[in-house]
Design an enzyme around this catalytic site. Structure first.
Site, PDB file in Angstrom:
ATOM      1  N   HIS A 218       0.979  -1.185   0.122  1.00 39.42           N
ATOM      2  CA  HIS A 218       0.140   0.018   0.210  1.00 39.42           C
ATOM      3  C   HIS A 218       0.951   1.389  -0.048  1.00 39.42           C
ATOM      4  CE1 HIS A 218      -3.675   2.277   0.967  1.00 39.42           C
ATOM      5  NE2 HIS A 218      -3.018   3.209   1.300  1.00 39.42           N
ATOM      6  N   CYS A 219       0.776   2.054  -1.142  1.00 41.33           N
ATOM      7  CA  CYS A 219       1.490   3.085  -1.301  1.00 41.33           C
ATOM      8  C   CYS A 219       0.993   4.449  -0.790  1.00 41.33           C
ATOM      9  CB  CYS A 219       1.891   3.357  -2.717  1.00 41.33           C
ATOM     10  SG  CYS A 219       3.173   4.660  -3.007  1.00 41.33           S
ATOM     11  N   PRO A 220       1.440   5.156   0.476  1.00 38.84           N
ATOM     12  CA  PRO A 220       0.780   6.180   0.925  1.00 38.84           C
ATOM     13  C   PRO A 220       0.841   7.685  -0.118  1.00 38.84           C
ATOM     14  CG  PRO A 220       2.862   5.840   2.076  1.00 38.84           C
ATOM     15  CD  PRO A 220       2.661   4.642   1.174  1.00 38.84           C
TER      16      PRO A 220
ATOM     17  N   GLY B 124      -1.856   7.029  -2.267  1.00 39.76           N
ATOM     18  CA  GLY B 124      -3.122   6.716  -1.538  1.00 39.76           C
ATOM     19  C   GLY B 124      -3.919   5.490  -2.287  1.00 39.76           C
TER      20      GLY B 124
END
Length: 408
Positions: free
Chosen positions: A183-185, A188
């Site tokens: 999951h890439c912040p 998003g």
């Protein structure tokens, strides 16, 4: 057995009216996602970080066009200097499109089941007596063989399905995602089967944009040195915007450049970030490795699968049916067992690190009675669709392991 009434009921007019009143799938979504434009775009719950990412791309690109590229146009004959600005603008727009394709689409979410899968051979007629309901325990894990290597697939209590190979549950978006990478912040969104290609293209194009701005800032400083016969330090003092951009892009290129090199390694070895950190295939045989060329073809030369979710469709009306038997989830019953994936002792309720499962829920209504691993809810056999996933992941020598789970 689960009972699903016929759609629309007995009254056609009333059925149509009820259908119009039913919410759309994205309005009744069980995950933590945020939808825009009536379900046309799906983002993670941390979508606000996307605004910061856009700013970090657009702001330096704008400064470069105003204070560097515009001045460089006068230093090249026959208006050739305008191509410097044109390339910068075009590449920035291209980068933003890739960012939207990465963050605004379904990454490969597997729809939740409406009910837990039923044990093999269960016909809904078992009785214990005195009105008691028989209990059946769902195995926590099953085995599937990919290229002659046994891969363990785990039951997800939140989505009430057995995850296909390379699938994992994201604790941030609260969804099971096919070929889950991470999951890439910064975007998003989860990175998975349907957006990994665009994620890599976004990261690599951002690196190229940084190198482009970095290089032409030095070209502008050299032009000032030659035009005014100044030393490099005095020329740099005349263009503080170039110094700021050189510093910014130098720092940024270490981040996006390192990320690009790391994902080139992952693609060449056919791994995901999740698998690389968890399973360490450098110490074990990778069941998904096909050779470097075929690994790159799998990412860049294959069609992107159609989304399994129809976010804008109406949720079909589903009656909560009666079950003839009770189904016990793997986390019920206490007792410590061996976590076969992690190689440690853990309680059934343990999460998988940062990607663990949440508590069970009654899932989506748009997939009634269908088990993820069977053509019908009365079977544990894996469906042709799931076997195709395993075949696509590792080869054409797949088979299922006898039907049980390995627990200690």
């Amino acid at each position: 057995m689960y009972v699903v009434p016929p759609p629309g009921g007995g009254n056609g007019g009333r059925g149509a009216a009820d259908a119009a009143e039913m919410p759309r799938v994205y309005e009744a979504w069980k995950g933590s996602n945020i939808f825009f434009l009536g379900g046309r775009f799906i983002f993670g719950p941390d979508v606000r970080s996307l605004l910061l990412t856009v700013f970090l791309i657009v702001a330096p690109a704008s400064i470069f066009c105003v204070f560097v590229a515009r001045n460089l146009m006068d230093h090249f004959p026959h208006h050739k200097g305008i191509s410097i600005m044109a390339v910068a603008v075009a590449f920035t727009l291209y980068d933003l499109v890739l960012l939207l394709l990465t963050s605004g689409r379904d990454p490969g979410i597997i729809p939740r089941n409406s009910h837990p899968p039923e044990p093999e051979g269960y016909d809904g007629s078992s009785e214990v007596g005195d009105g008691q309901t028989p209990q059946f325990r769902l195995p926590r894990m099953k085995n599937v063989v990919v290229n002659g290597i046994t891969v363990k697939i785990k039951y997800c209590e939140t989505c009430m399905l057995y995850r296909p190979p390379r699938c994992s549950h994201c604790s941030i978006c609260n969804n099971c995602v096919e070929r889950f990478d991470h999951h890439c912040p910064w975007v998003g969104q989860c990175i998975g089967l349907r957006n990994y290609r665009f994620f890599f293209m976004f990261v690599s194009s951002t690196m190229i944009l940084c190198l482009y701005v970095f290089g032409f800032c030095w070209v502008y400083i050299k032009k000032i040195m030659d035009a005014e016969e100044l030393s490099i330090w005095k020329a740099m003092r005349k263009t503080p915007a170039s110094i700021a951009l050189i510093t910014y892009t130098f720092i940024s290129v270490w981040f996006v450049g390192g990320l690009t090199v790391f994902h080139l390694y992952l693609i060449s070895s056919n791994q995901t970030t999740y698998e690389n950190f968890r399973y360490r295939y450098d110490r074990h045989e990778n069941p998904y490795y096909r050779g470097v060329v075929d690994n790159f073809k799998e990412i860049f030369c294959t069609g992107i699968p159609v989304s399994r979710n129809r976010f804008r469709e109406r949720v079909p009306r589903e009656q909560r049916g009666l079950r003839g038997g009770g189904f016990v989830s793997p986390s019920m019953g206490g007792g410590a067992v061996t976590d076969l994936e992690m190689g440690r002792k853990a309680g059934w309720g343990d999460n998988e690190g940062g990607f663990g499962d949440a508590s069970p829920e009654l899932g989506q209504a748009q997939h009634p009675r269908r088990s993820s691993w069977g053509r019908k809810s009365g079977s544990w056999e894996m469906s042709p669709e799931v076997l195709a996933l395993a075949a696509g992941a590792g080869g054409d020598s797949n088979r299922t392991d006898g039907g049980g789970a390995n627990t200690s």
